[in-house]
Write a protein that holds these residues in place. Structure first.
Motif, PDB file in Angstrom:
ATOM      1  N   THR A  32      13.113  31.234  14.018  1.00 37.16           N
ATOM      2  CA  THR A  32      13.129  30.085  13.108  1.00 37.16           C
ATOM      3  C   THR A  32      11.742  29.643  12.666  1.00 37.16           C
ATOM      4  O   THR A  32      11.611  28.914  11.683  1.00 37.16           O
ATOM      5  CB  THR A  32      13.816  28.885  13.780  1.00 37.16           C
ATOM      6  OG1 THR A  32      13.013  28.440  14.894  1.00 37.16           O
ATOM      7  CG2 THR A  32      15.207  29.260  14.265  1.00 37.16           C
ATOM      8  N   GLY A  33      10.721  30.021  13.412  1.00 37.19           N
ATOM      9  CA  GLY A  33       9.359  29.581  13.103  1.00 37.19           C
ATOM     10  C   GLY A  33       9.014  28.224  13.678  1.00 37.19           C
ATOM     11  O   GLY A  33       7.886  27.750  13.511  1.00 37.19           O
ATOM     12  N   GLU A  34       9.935  27.573  14.376  1.00 36.09           N
ATOM     13  CA  GLU A  34       9.678  26.245  14.949  1.00 36.09           C
ATOM     14  C   GLU A  34       8.669  26.333  16.091  1.00 36.09           C
ATOM     15  O   GLU A  34       8.715  27.257  16.912  1.00 36.09           O
ATOM     16  CB  GLU A  34      10.980  25.646  15.484  1.00 36.09           C
ATOM     17  CG  GLU A  34      12.038  25.394  14.424  1.00 36.09           C
ATOM     18  CD  GLU A  34      13.360  25.036  15.058  1.00 36.09           C
ATOM     19  OE1 GLU A  34      13.717  23.832  15.081  1.00 36.09           O
ATOM     20  OE2 GLU A  34      14.047  25.960  15.541  1.00 36.09           O
ATOM     21  N   LYS A  35       7.786  25.333  16.140  1.00 33.84           N
ATOM     22  CA  LYS A  35       6.809  25.230  17.218  1.00 33.84           C
ATOM     23  C   LYS A  35       7.200  24.072  18.137  1.00 33.84           C
ATOM     24  O   LYS A  35       7.618  23.015  17.660  1.00 33.84           O
ATOM     25  CB  LYS A  35       5.404  25.004  16.660  1.00 33.84           C
ATOM     26  CG  LYS A  35       4.874  26.168  15.834  1.00 33.84           C
ATOM     27  CD  LYS A  35       3.455  25.886  15.337  1.00 33.84           C
ATOM     28  CE  LYS A  35       2.919  27.064  14.523  1.00 33.84           C
ATOM     29  NZ  LYS A  35       1.537  26.826  14.028  1.00 33.84           N
ATOM     30  N   PHE A  36       7.041  24.283  19.450  1.00 36.03           N
ATOM     31  CA  PHE A  36       7.430  23.276  20.423  1.00 36.03           C
ATOM     32  C   PHE A  36       6.276  23.018  21.382  1.00 36.03           C
ATOM     33  O   PHE A  36       5.692  23.956  21.938  1.00 36.03           O
ATOM     34  CB  PHE A  36       8.676  23.733  21.189  1.00 36.03           C
ATOM     35  CG  PHE A  36       9.853  23.977  20.286  1.00 36.03           C
ATOM     36  CD1 PHE A  36      10.684  22.933  19.914  1.00 36.03           C
ATOM     37  CD2 PHE A  36      10.105  25.251  19.779  1.00 36.03           C
ATOM     38  CE1 PHE A  36      11.754  23.157  19.057  1.00 36.03           C
ATOM     39  CE2 PHE A  36      11.174  25.481  18.928  1.00 36.03           C
ATOM     40  CZ  PHE A  36      12.009  24.431  18.564  1.00 36.03           C
ATOM     41  N   THR A  37       5.946  21.755  21.538  1.00 35.38           N
ATOM     42  CA  THR A  37       4.813  21.376  22.380  1.00 35.38           C
ATOM     43  C   THR A  37       5.202  21.377  23.857  1.00 35.38           C
ATOM     44  O   THR A  37       6.380  21.404  24.223  1.00 35.38           O
ATOM     45  CB  THR A  37       4.300  19.977  22.013  1.00 35.38           C
ATOM     46  OG1 THR A  37       5.336  19.019  22.304  1.00 35.38           O
ATOM     47  CG2 THR A  37       3.898  19.908  20.554  1.00 35.38           C
ATOM     48  N   ASN A  38       4.180  21.308  24.707  1.00 36.94           N
ATOM     49  CA  ASN A  38       4.414  21.161  26.145  1.00 36.94           C
ATOM     50  C   ASN A  38       5.242  19.914  26.431  1.00 36.94           C
ATOM     51  O   ASN A  38       6.123  19.923  27.299  1.00 36.94           O
ATOM     52  CB  ASN A  38       3.076  21.060  26.883  1.00 36.94           C
ATOM     53  CG  ASN A  38       2.328  22.377  26.918  1.00 36.94           C
ATOM     54  OD1 ASN A  38       2.920  23.448  26.717  1.00 36.94           O
ATOM     55  ND2 ASN A  38       1.032  22.321  27.157  1.00 36.94           N
ATOM     56  N   GLU A  39       4.967  18.834  25.693  1.00 39.13           N
ATOM     57  CA  GLU A  39       5.694  17.588  25.914  1.00 39.13           C
ATOM     58  C   GLU A  39       7.173  17.750  25.579  1.00 39.13           C
ATOM     59  O   GLU A  39       8.042  17.244  26.303  1.00 39.13           O
ATOM     60  CB  GLU A  39       5.084  16.469  25.068  1.00 39.13           C
ATOM     61  CG  GLU A  39       5.698  15.109  25.315  1.00 39.13           C
ATOM     62  CD  GLU A  39       4.952  14.010  24.585  1.00 39.13           C
ATOM     63  OE1 GLU A  39       4.558  13.019  25.241  1.00 39.13           O
ATOM     64  OE2 GLU A  39       4.754  14.139  23.360  1.00 39.13           O
ATOM     65  N   TYR A  40       7.476  18.459  24.506  1.00 37.70           N
ATOM     66  CA  TYR A  40       8.868  18.698  24.125  1.00 37.70           C
ATOM     67  C   TYR A  40       9.601  19.432  25.252  1.00 37.70           C
ATOM     68  O   TYR A  40      10.708  19.047  25.645  1.00 37.70           O
ATOM     69  CB  TYR A  40       8.910  19.524  22.838  1.00 37.70           C
ATOM     70  CG  TYR A  40      10.306  19.924  22.398  1.00 37.70           C
ATOM     71  CD1 TYR A  40      11.009  19.160  21.475  1.00 37.70           C
ATOM     72  CD2 TYR A  40      10.920  21.073  22.924  1.00 37.70           C
ATOM     73  CE1 TYR A  40      12.291  19.527  21.079  1.00 37.70           C
ATOM     74  CE2 TYR A  40      12.207  21.438  22.531  1.00 37.70           C
ATOM     75  CZ  TYR A  40      12.880  20.661  21.609  1.00 37.70           C
ATOM     76  OH  TYR A  40      14.145  21.013  21.236  1.00 37.70           O
ATOM     77  N   ILE A  41       8.982  20.496  25.754  1.00 36.55           N
ATOM     78  CA  ILE A  41       9.600  21.280  26.828  1.00 36.55           C
ATOM     79  C   ILE A  41       9.719  20.446  28.100  1.00 36.55           C
ATOM     80  O   ILE A  41      10.748  20.466  28.782  1.00 36.55           O
ATOM     81  CB  ILE A  41       8.787  22.552  27.098  1.00 36.55           C
ATOM     82  CG1 ILE A  41       8.768  23.452  25.853  1.00 36.55           C
ATOM     83  CG2 ILE A  41       9.333  23.295  28.310  1.00 36.55           C
ATOM     84  CD1 ILE A  41      10.118  23.985  25.428  1.00 36.55           C
TER      85      ILE A  41
END
Length: 548
Positions: free
Chosen positions: A64-73
């Motif tokens: 999808t190309g989505e980026k996820f931060t450490n905080e999101y995880i």
């Protein structure tokens, strides 16, 4: 001496890991020393590193190309972890069967943070294989993707003696139902306490002695292996810009990549799409990763299809999972950019990751020196330890070596002696103490980058009416079988193919052919003689009697 090093000099990555351990101890108000460092767990290390850099990109979804931060995880992992702890799952087993996406990474760390013991299941397995694992592991929960829910549910019905709850883990509505009432506040969260020698997770392995098993992964072992893939990098942290990982959660390489990238501040590129050459090239071209793993078989197909410009961002390529042939290495060298480093690594699940990787001065046909956080020796057929300049079976000892297989002490005794893991692999140890692979002496093997257990396939062949006995061996084209038939029955190759193809994964199918014989070869003690069988199959292939 660095924390995990038992011989030689520490690497820049190991020295950085020491710094992380010291930070964790100081945050806990504990004076830094080796004894206290030794007590820290993989959960504490990963939680600390993600929490320390909340705005850094943890991962990119390659589909999808989505980026996820450490905080999101972290937020999603923490709310899941709190739920599991409240449900009394700490110390108990669950099963994860998910493809590579952001919810997988969150679930992965959730179970570790909660002190739950996950069995990482291949998302491409069949109902038969899932049911076998359910019987072995007896998980309290199975967390799976919606796509896999039907297969898990069907397998669950076949194992009535196991009371397992199934949760769809890649859809928000199901996860919200599961975590209802719990908070994602990671600042006020503490990971569950765990013993340094305690089991962190279970990974499937056929090992060297037969049917699939679940290897016990420990805190000490995972911490020792944590930065191994980055041992020859000097810029630490952030040794590379973006790491692309194609292996799914049941592979040791996934754990090493997910944990190592979190610790060393490297974004992880993964995708929920099934692994294919086309998709790998698409991600290489679109996201420009600088670091990756490839199995030699997959890598061979990819390198033949790739244009040099599609590979131009790569700076490190690690070949791992099976011996890389000279033609594969030559193909990579031809198309990779000149500044890229190609490494033919060597590792096993039983050592919780790497055993050796080529250093910068290693010859092209070398697997490199054994890592400095383990002891090793080279043993000949007579059990005599050999020095440099000789060839023999490699034995490994250290914190990274597993302490056993889940509910299977007998298999452990077959491959381990006095804490030494007998790899079953023969290497030449040169004068500089670098290893070069020769051959595998034990009977399990890999095909299409995945482990094949002959006994598992033989058990399925044995379900065909009229089959008296069979032996499965490796060939260049895949698994092949010699089969002895009861004269009162009529059995065709199609009957055997149907049984295997409908029961086992694609890489276990009998692509090498099937040959019918009056009797399979045995040793003088009555055991199947696999060495003689391999020779027999080769002769029958040459005479046209072993065909697909």
């Amino acid at each position: 001496m660095s924390h995990t090093v038992v011989r030689g000099q520490p690497t820049a990555a190991q020295l950085y890991l020491d710094k992380i351990l010291k930070e964790i101890l100081l945050a806990k108000g504990i004076k830094d020393n080796f004894t206290e460092r030794d007590k820290l767990t993989i959960a504490e290390i990963i939680f600390h590193c993600l929490k320390k850099n909340p705005k850094d990109v943890c991962m990119i979804n390659g589909a999808t190309g989505e980026k996820f931060t450490n905080e999101y995880i972290l937020k999603r992992a923490v709310v899941l972890a709190r739920t599991m702890i409240a449900k009394g799952l700490r110390g108990k087993t669950v099963m994860l069967m998910m493809r590579n996406h952001q919810r997988t990474v969150a679930m992965y760390w959730a179970v570790i943070f909660a002190g739950v013991v996950p069995f990482m299941m291949d998302p491409n397995t069949t109902v038969y294989e899932i049911s076998s694992s359910l019987k072995l592991i007896e998980p309290h929960y199975v967390f799976c993707d919606l796509e896999l829910h039907g297969s898990v549910t069907e397998a669950n019905k076949l194992v009535l003696e196991v009371n397992t709850n199934v949760v769809i883990a890649d859809e928000d509505q199901y996860l919200e139902e599961f975590t209802d009432g719990f908070t994602d506040d990671y600042l006020g969260f503490q990971v569950a306490e765990s013993s340094p020698d305690g089991t962190v997770m279970l990974l499937p392995t056929s090992g060297s002695t037969g049917m699939p098993k679940a290897a016990l992964m420990s805190n000490k072992g995972l911490v020792a292996q944590l930065v191994a893939p980055w041992s020859y990098h000097t810029r630490i942290p952030k040794p590379t810009e973006l790491a692309m990982v194609l292996t799914t959660i049941q592979w040791m390489t996934f754990t090493l990549s997910a944990a190592g990238c979190a610790a060393l501040q490297v974004p992880l590129l993964i995708s929920p799409k099934k692994s294919s050459v086309e998709h790998a090239l698409e991600m290489l071209e679109k996201y420009r990763p600088s670091w990756t793993f490839f199995g030699p078989a997959f890598g061979k197909v990819l390198i033949e299809a790739a244009r040099p410009d599609q590979l131009s961002s790569l700076r490190t390529v690690v070949l791992l999972g099976a011996p890389a042939t000279p033609d594969v290495i030559k193909s990579f060298q031809t198309k990779l950019p000149k500044q890229a480093r190609l490494c033919d690594g060597y590792g096993t699940t039983e050592t919780q990751g790497f055993i050796a990787m080529p250093d910068r001065d290693a010859p092209v046909d070398s697997n490199g020196p054994v890592f400095n956080f383990m002891h090793y020796k080279v043993i000949n057929d007579d059990g005599v330890e050999l020095g440099p300049g000789n060839s023999g079976e490699v034995y490994i000892k250290g914190e990274c070596v597993i302490k056993g297989y889940y509910k299977n002490d007998e298999s452990y005794k077959e491959s381990f002696v006095d804490g030494w893991y007998k790899t079953g692999d023969w290497f030449h140890l040169d004068k500089t103490e670098r290893l070069s692979y020769i051959e595998r002496r034990k009977f399990s093997f890999k095909f299409m980058g995945s482990q094949v257990s002959p006994e598992e396939i033989e058990a399925v062949i044995g379900t065909v009416p009229g089959v008296q006995e069979s032996i499965v061996c490796a060939t260049d084209n895949g698994p092949a079988a010699v089969v002895a038939i009861d004269p009162k029955y009529t059995v065709h190759r199609e009957h055997i193919h149907k049984a295997v193809d409908s029961t086992l994964s694609d890489h276990k199918r009998l692509r090498g052919g099937i040959a019918f014989v009056d009797a399979v070869p045995h040793t003088h003690t009555g055991k199947k003689h696999r060495g003689e069988c391999k020779k027999l199959i080769q002769r029958l292939i040459e005479t046209g009697e072993c065909v697909f």
